[in-house]
Write an enzyme that holds these catalytic residues in place. Structure first.
Site, PDB file in Angstrom:
ATOM      1  N   THR A 115       0.873  -1.186   0.000  1.00 22.72           N
ATOM      2  CA  THR A 115       0.000   0.000   0.000  1.00 22.72           C
ATOM      3  C   THR A 115       0.904   1.229   0.000  1.00 22.72           C
ATOM      4  OG1 THR A 115      -0.222  -0.220   2.412  1.00 22.72           O
ATOM      5  CG2 THR A 115      -1.999  -1.117   1.048  1.00 22.72           C
TER       6      THR A 115
ATOM      7  N   LYS B 290       3.829  -6.855   4.187  1.00 16.93           N
ATOM      8  CA  LYS B 290       3.549  -5.468   3.849  1.00 16.93           C
ATOM      9  C   LYS B 290       3.324  -4.723   5.150  1.00 16.93           C
ATOM     10  CE  LYS B 290       0.242  -3.300   3.790  1.00 16.93           C
ATOM     11  NZ  LYS B 290      -0.379  -2.314   4.778  1.00 16.93           N
TER      12      LYS B 290
ATOM     13  N   THR C 161       1.388  -3.466  12.278  1.00 20.80           N
ATOM     14  CA  THR C 161       0.346  -3.455  11.256  1.00 20.80           C
ATOM     15  C   THR C 161       0.882  -4.011   9.969  1.00 20.80           C
ATOM     16  OG1 THR C 161      -0.712  -1.602  12.235  1.00 20.80           O
ATOM     17  CG2 THR C 161      -1.256  -2.031   9.976  1.00 20.80           C
TER      18      THR C 161
END
Length: 383
Positions: free
Chosen positions: A146, A168, A179
């Site tokens: 992202t 990621k 995260t």
């Protein structure tokens, strides 16, 4: 090749059309066996994305045959329609692989509250199925990015078997698990119970110690797939060590790619009465915006370290604490020691050592500094 380096795995990364950028946004990793043992850990956030709610049920029997991941939308807080989309994606993968949908882990990442286009996702799954290959790991790693600036991949090789991984994550890096979405693969012969113990041991000292900004995600997922294709049966200790090295490598890649960061900070707490005390103290310092801002300004402000230690329940004598920054003991016995101007904070890597003088346990927590760029990048988001 990351996740496709171990034998028995195929992967692909394709464009489904979820990202405005038009870049790859859907990845598929498939375990071709002969065994399908698996283990997973998920965010401890009580507010969980639809894919976490689905996948938590999938992994209960210790068998996973495939992991499908999309970027471009977190599919979190999107109502019943969002959960149905997760289910539909798992069903489409299962249909294409001729397996059960309840053997498919689903992962999503991106903005919360954004409904993913189900039609685009299902068409993307079809493309990903058609594109599966034994060297598709790099494409898969690219498709889950992202705000990541680089693909995050690793392979740890041992005698006759290996562990591969992709991850990621570049924001909201805080336990548990930092995260991120992570897929780990191994061709070692490992049963589900051993895989679960090894994975929890590995994440405890890697992803769970990464605390870049204190913000916990709703989507964190780490899934380990075991194909057994090598025929090698390592000891549990050897397997746990290899898996821990894999997770630690990926965790450091996440840290290095944290949005807007100028410094990577390793906070090592020594002389603790317990490992939990060491982690609590390290995490308290890691979450101090004052301390992180000082590092950004290249100011070795050890007073902010002591202030953070004082907010914990750890055992220590407030009048007898030692602190070093980049090897310079700026504080001894809770008093000034070496001159702070001896500390060079020019390089990206920063080390902080804290001696609590309360025992023999230690732990390291990793964080970043707090920069103008971090604030700017998180004031607007586009995947």
């Amino acid at each position: 090749m990351s996740v496709t380096a171990p034998r028995g795995f195929r992967a692909s990364g394709v464009t489904a059309g979820l990202k405005p950028s038009g870049t790859k946004d859907l990845a598929l990793v498939v375990n071709d066996g002969p065994t399908y043992a698996s283990a997973s850990v998920f965010t401890s956030n009580r507010c969980k994305a639809n894919h976490v709610l689905w996948s938590q049920e999938v992994v209960k029997d210790g068998t996973v045959r495939a992991v499908v991941l999309n970027s471009g939308g977190a599919n979190c807080y999107t109502g019943a329609e969002g959960f149905q989309t997760t289910h539909a994606v798992a069903e489409r993968v299962a249909e294409g692989l001729r397996i059960g949908a309840f053997d498919v882990v689903v992962c999503s990442t991106g903005l919360i509250g954004l409904r993913n286009d189900r039609g685009a996702l299902l068409a993307g799954v079809d493309t990903a199925l058609a594109g599966l290959s034994y060297d598709g790991g790099a494409d898969a790693a690219e498709a889950i990015m992202t705000t990541d600036s680089v693909r995050k991949q690793v392979v740890v090789e041992r005698g006759g078997w290996s562990v591969g991984g992709m991850a990621k994550g570049a924001r909201m890096l805080a336990p548990e698990l930092a995260t991120m979405l992570v897929v780990l693969t191994t061709d070692a012969v490992v049963d589900a119970a051993t895989a679960d113990r090894a994975l929890r041991a590995a994440t405890r000292v890697s992803f769970d110690r990464l605390d870049s900004d204190g913000c916990m995600s709703t989507n964190d997922t780490v899934t380990l797939l075991c194909s057994g294709a090598s025929g090698a049966s390592p000891s549990e200790a050897d397997f746990t060590d290899a898996l821990s090295r894999t997770c630690s490598d990926l965790a450091m890649q996440l840290l290095a790619d944290a949005e807007g960061a100028d410094h990577d900070i390793a906070i090592t707490v020594e002389g603790a009465a317990s490992e939990d005390d060491a982690v609590e103290v390290g995490r308290s310092v890691a979450r101090s915006n004052l301390f992180k801002a000082a590092v950004f300004g290249r100011d070795p402000n050890w007073g902010r370290v002591l202030a953070s230690i004082g907010t914990t329940r750890a055992a220590f004598d407030p009048a007898d604490l030692d602190v070093a920054m980049n090897g310079v003991w700026v504080c001894r016995g809770s008093e000034p020691h070496e001159p702070p101007d001896k500390v060079d904070l020019t390089d990206r890597a920063v080390s902080v050592t804290i001696d609590l003088k309360a025992g023999t346990e230690q732990a390291t927590v990793w964080t970043n500094d707090l920069t103008h760029a971090y604030v700017h990048e998180n004031s607007a988001y586009s995947s």
